[in-house]
Design an enzyme around this catalytic site. Structure first.
Site: not given
Ligand code: FAD
Ligand code: DHB
Length: 396
Positions: A75, A204, A296
């Protein structure tokens, strides 16, 4: 009662312990890995999924790149999504050509175990009652139960790669370690779903109902996460509720839709930042989650474990090869520079993207301002991009 001898006794067959054993083997140094779980368990355990550029390079250079390059998804950007709109961050353009590869942690673990087994490496799964002894002497040893027998492993160095809940960190005498810690008032609920990814890159998402993350494992499997309360019980989250919440937090004003499918796996992970300094005492060295934890959000956990092991394998090669102790003595200090950068980045991403329960409206406005700035300013998104793809390794 069985006794074995080796140069490095390694506790834990996660990414850190297995890669250390592999790199030492390439340098002609013997090791024995002792793992409490079964091989099947560690190969199935679903965890992280993003490999930094440097991690990919290291795995490739050490002969572990075949399946990673065949099946891993490279990516070049990520998306930040807020206010119903997506904003792409072109990581490759911003970092002079660096990228990430999406490849599950358990795939890295499978590749490492296969490489160790092919080289007749000593891996002992299913050990119990493990304890490390005489770590401040020149002849430390590990004792455990294996196959119904007492097993003693005598070695020159013990590597504690046994994760956050392992026993090695606690074997360091009281008063030596300094612990830096922060917990967060939320957790992540993660699912693996048999659903075709409908977006090519990770998303996100900042949303008033909480953070959501869209990721994947393959052209057929999606990996998704939701911010949930810290002590949440997974039984409160039937699949329908998970999909409804994911749709609410992820879908955009321009009609992007989430593809749904059967949930193959689900679990809740707490969020914490933690560093224990120094990462060594006498003949015991700690690597990976045994010494530090990140939330994370920055995808740094496994990458940091691998970065530690890179430094450690090099230091041990010098130590056993030409008797040089200086690199081993500086191991903790060398690693902590990168660790604290990742700690900061993970804390920053976490703080920018999650809803903090009880936060005032001022906090929310600051987050929106920061998000607007990150997607509009080349300086700000370059900073995000170079941390996300992973800063180059320092010279060993
Ligand atoms: P581990 O992978 O934890 O390996 C340690 C090994 O030691 C384990 O196999 C364990 O069974 C073994 N062990 C423990 N105690 C003993 C003992 N007494 N004797 C023998 N063996 C022992 N990071 C991300 O970037 N993104 C994510 O989405 C993400 N999700 C996560 C979800 C969970 C539930 C957890 C726990 C971690 C997650 N992480 C994530 C972090 C990432 O997976 C870790 O940073 C990474 O696994 C660190 O590797 P490690 O080898 O140091 O430790
Ligand atoms: C994944 C996990 C992360 O923590 C992250 O920041 C990005 C992706 C994943 O499991 O795919």
């Amino acid at each position: 009662m069985k006794t074995m001898k080796t140069k490095v006794g390694i506790v834990g067959a996660g990414p850190a312990g297995l890669l250390l054993s592999h790199l030492l083997h390439l340098a002609g140094i013997s090791s024995i890995v002792l793992e409490s779980r079964s091989r099947a368990y560690v190969e199935q355990r679903v965890r992280a999924g993003v490999l930094e550029q440097g991690t990919v390079d290291l795995l490739t250079q050490s002969g572990l790149g075949d399946r990673l390059h065949r099946e891993g998804l490279r990516h070049h950007g990520i998306e930040l999504r807020f206010g119903g709109q997506g904003h792409r961050i072109d990581m490759t353009a911003l970092t002079g050509g660096r990228a990430i590869v999406v490849y599950g942690q358990q795939e890295v673990v499978k590749d490492l175990i296969a490489a160790r087994v092919a080289a007749d490496g000593a891996l002992h799964f299913g050990v119990s009652d493990l304890a490390v002894h005489d770590i401040d002497s020149s002849s430390p040893f590990i004792r455990c139960q294996h196959d119904g027998d007492d097993l003693t492993v005598r070695c020159d160095i013990i590597a504690g790669c046994d994760g956050f809940h392992g026993v090695c960190r606690d074997a360091i005498p009281p008063g030596i370690l300094k612990v830096f810690e922060r917990t967060y008032p939320f957790a992540w609920l993660g699912i693996l779903a048999k659903a075709r990814p409908t977006h090519e890159e990770l998303i996100y998402a900042y949303h008033e109902r909480g953070f959501a993350l869209y990721s994947m494992r393959s052209p057929e499997i999606t990996r998704l996460y939701l911010q949930v309360p810290p002590d949440e019980d997974i039984s409160n989250w039937p699949d329908d509720r998970i999909w409804t919440e994911l749709r609410t937090r992820l879908e955009t004003d321009d009609g992007w839709k989430l593809e749904e499918g059967p949930v193959l796996e689900k679990g809740i992970t707490g969020m914490r930042s933690f560093v224990a300094e120094p990462m060594q005492f006498g003949r015991l060295v700690l690597a990976g989650d045994a010494a530090h934890i990140v939330p994370p959000t920055g995808a740094k956990g496994m990458n940091l474990a691998i970065a530690d092991v890179r430094v450690l394998a090099h230091a041990l090669t010098r130590y056993f090869g030409d008797g040089r102790n200086d690199l081993l003595a500086a191991y903790s200090q060398t690693c902590l520079k990168r660790i604290w950068r990742a700690e900061h980045f993970s804390w920053w991403m976490t703080s920018m993207l999650h809803i903090f329960p009880g936060d005032d409206t001022f906090g929310g406005r600051l987050q929106r301002s920061q998000l607007d700035y990150v997607v509009r300013s080349t300086a700000a998104c370059t900073s995000l991009a170079e941390n996300y793809v992973g800063l180059p390794f320092a010279d060993p």
